[in-house]
Scaffold this active site. Structure first.
Site, short mmCIF file in Angstrom:
data_model
loop_
_atom_site.label_atom_id
_atom_site.label_comp_id
_atom_site.label_asym_id
_atom_site.label_seq_id
_atom_site.Cartn_x
_atom_site.Cartn_y
_atom_site.Cartn_z
N GLY A 77 0.84 -1.21 0.00
CA GLY A 77 0.00 0.00 0.00
C GLY A 77 0.87 1.26 0.00
O GLY A 77 1.87 1.34 -0.72
N GLU A 257 5.01 -9.52 16.60
CA GLU A 257 6.08 -9.17 17.54
C GLU A 257 5.89 -9.92 18.88
O GLU A 257 6.86 -10.35 19.49
CB GLU A 257 6.09 -7.67 17.78
C1 LIG Z 1 1.96 0.73 17.61
C2 LIG Z 1 1.99 -0.33 16.56
O1 LIG Z 1 1.21 -0.30 15.65
N1 LIG Z 1 2.93 -1.28 16.68
C3 LIG Z 1 3.05 -2.45 15.83
C4 LIG Z 1 3.94 -2.24 14.65
O2 LIG Z 1 4.98 -1.36 14.82
P1 LIG Z 1 5.34 -0.45 13.60
O3 LIG Z 1 4.83 0.90 13.83
O4 LIG Z 1 6.80 -0.55 13.38
O5 LIG Z 1 4.53 -1.12 12.40
P2 LIG Z 1 4.63 -0.75 10.89
O6 LIG Z 1 3.57 0.24 10.55
O7 LIG Z 1 6.03 -0.43 10.55
O8 LIG Z 1 4.24 -2.14 10.23
C5 LIG Z 1 5.18 -3.21 10.19
C6 LIG Z 1 5.71 -3.41 8.76
O9 LIG Z 1 4.71 -4.06 7.98
C7 LIG Z 1 4.74 -3.55 6.64
N2 LIG Z 1 3.50 -2.81 6.37
C8 LIG Z 1 2.59 -2.56 7.37
C9 LIG Z 1 1.40 -1.93 7.10
C10 LIG Z 1 1.12 -1.51 5.79
O10 LIG Z 1 0.07 -0.94 5.46
N3 LIG Z 1 2.05 -1.75 4.82
C11 LIG Z 1 3.23 -2.38 5.08
O11 LIG Z 1 4.05 -2.55 4.18
C12 LIG Z 1 5.97 -2.64 6.56
O12 LIG Z 1 7.10 -3.40 6.22
C13 LIG Z 1 6.05 -2.14 7.99
O13 LIG Z 1 7.34 -1.61 8.29
O14 LIG Z 1 4.52 -3.41 14.11
C14 LIG Z 1 5.23 -4.20 15.05
C15 LIG Z 1 5.96 -5.32 14.34
O15 LIG Z 1 7.10 -4.83 13.70
C16 LIG Z 1 4.23 -4.72 16.02
O16 LIG Z 1 3.33 -5.57 15.35
C17 LIG Z 1 3.50 -3.57 16.67
O17 LIG Z 1 2.33 -4.06 17.24
#
Ligand SMILES: CC(=O)N[C@H]1[C@@H](OP(=O)(O)OP(=O)(O)OC[C@H]2O[C@@H](n3ccc(=O)[nH]c3=O)[C@H](O)[C@@H]2O)O[C@H](CO)[C@H](O)[C@@H]1O
Ligand SMILES: [Mn+2]
Length: 305
Positions: A77, A257
């Protein structure tokens, strides 16, 4: 005017509340670096800090072995235009410079993938993945895609595989000192917090359940690494836990996680990366190597909650 005894009581209360709070804030804000921090875990695994390893010796070893490193990253996305190009450009600058690297880039839309000029000996495989409706599913189902789409290629192409979030950037040399059979990343937010404040899944009904008092570290799912067979074992265990929870209609508090933390409590990592390798941007880490990019959940995620 307050009576003298009342003034004394207020002063005493201030001392009791604010003095410990002041010292705790100083403790949280102090610069974090080796050798002030421990460089070995209770089970004997190294905790990697700037200055805690001999890079020349590690380089000699890996060059002699012709080590090839894989880096898997998902961008689905709006995460493609927002983060992917910068992640890969900074990886080209700082991730394993001088080594053969294969990027496994997993996206839902090929046409948005930025053109990156890769250095010699470095290649990129772009694979299409399903786009789920909820960000939680996008994040969790990376475990399934790692098993089904990354591992089958990586097992014949690389010696070590890193799995990373895309919303981060490399800021300095991220080298072979990080390589080992099973590598976990200490979560920089949680590093100095007491165990009862860590974000483990505390519902005993969940496959991700961890008793905080028995924990070692709270690990960040934004980076895990290891040999391909170890990554396969880890991803399978996490995915099985996710499916078991789904059958019960529950979702662990921090999705994959939480399952990763459960797995790593029972299968100890052979190397642990200090918060320098996943710096949150404000923590006072002296030698940051990789840093979180600013979050923009409201605009980037499909669903708000
Ligand atoms: C506050 C919160 O929300 N924390 C969550 C989230 O942290 P984060 O805030 O680091 O999550 P994030 O939004 O980075 O999502 C994790 C990864 O999934 C992929 N991605 C995710 C959504 C999207 O629409 N498109 C996409 O490509 C992308 O590689 C991203 O870096 O993720 C962690 C795993 O690492 C845990 O699961 C945490 O619960
Ligand atoms: Mn992230």
């Amino acid at each position: 005017m307050l009576p003298h005894s009342r003034k004394k009581k207020i002063l005493l209360l201030c001392l009791i509340c604010f003095v410990p709070a002041f010292f705790y804030i100083c403790y949280l804000c102090r610069p974090i670096y080796y050798p002030n921090e421990p460089s070995v875990t209770s089970w004997g695994a190294p905790i990697v800090w700037h200055g805690s390893f001999n890079r020349t010796r590690e380089d000699e070893l890996h060059r002699a072995q012709g080590t090839v490193i894989g880096l898997s990253v998902f961008a689905v996305g709006k995460y493609i235009p927002r983060y992917l190009g910068h992640f890969l450009e900074t990886a080209e600058l700082y991730f394993m410079p001088g080594y053969s690297v294969v990027y496994y880039v997993m996206v839902d839309n090929f046409s948005l993938v930025p053109k990156i000029h890769l250095l010699p000996n470095r290649s990129m495989v772009v694979t299409k993945v399903e786009k789920h409706d909820r960000w939680q599913e996008i994040s969790m189902m990376r475990m399934r895609d790692i098993i089904e789409l990354v591992v089958p290629r990586a097992k014949t192409e690389v010696n070590f595989l890193f799995c990373m979030d895309v919303d981060q950037e490399f800021t300095s040399h991220y080298g072979v000192e990080t390589l080992s059979d099973l590598v976990a990343q200490i979560h920089s937010y949680h590093y100095l917090w007491p165990k009862f404040m860590q974000s483990f899944e505390t519902n005993p009904a969940s496959a991700a359940y961890v008793d905080p008092s028995k924990s070692d570290y709270y690990y960040h799912a934004a980076t895990f690494a290891g040999t391909v067979p170890e990554i396969l074992k880890l991803a399978k265990a996490c995915l099985e836990g996710i499916w078991r929870d789904k059958e019960k209609g529950i979702e662990a508090i921090f999705q994959e996680e939480s399952h990763l933390n459960h797995y790593l409590l029972h299968t100890k990592p052979t190397k642990v990366l200090s918060p320098e390798y996943n710096w949150d941007g404000w923590r006072n880490v002296k030698y940051p190597t990789l840093r979180w990019m600013p979050k923009d959940y409201r605009n980037l995620r499909e669903n708000p909650a």
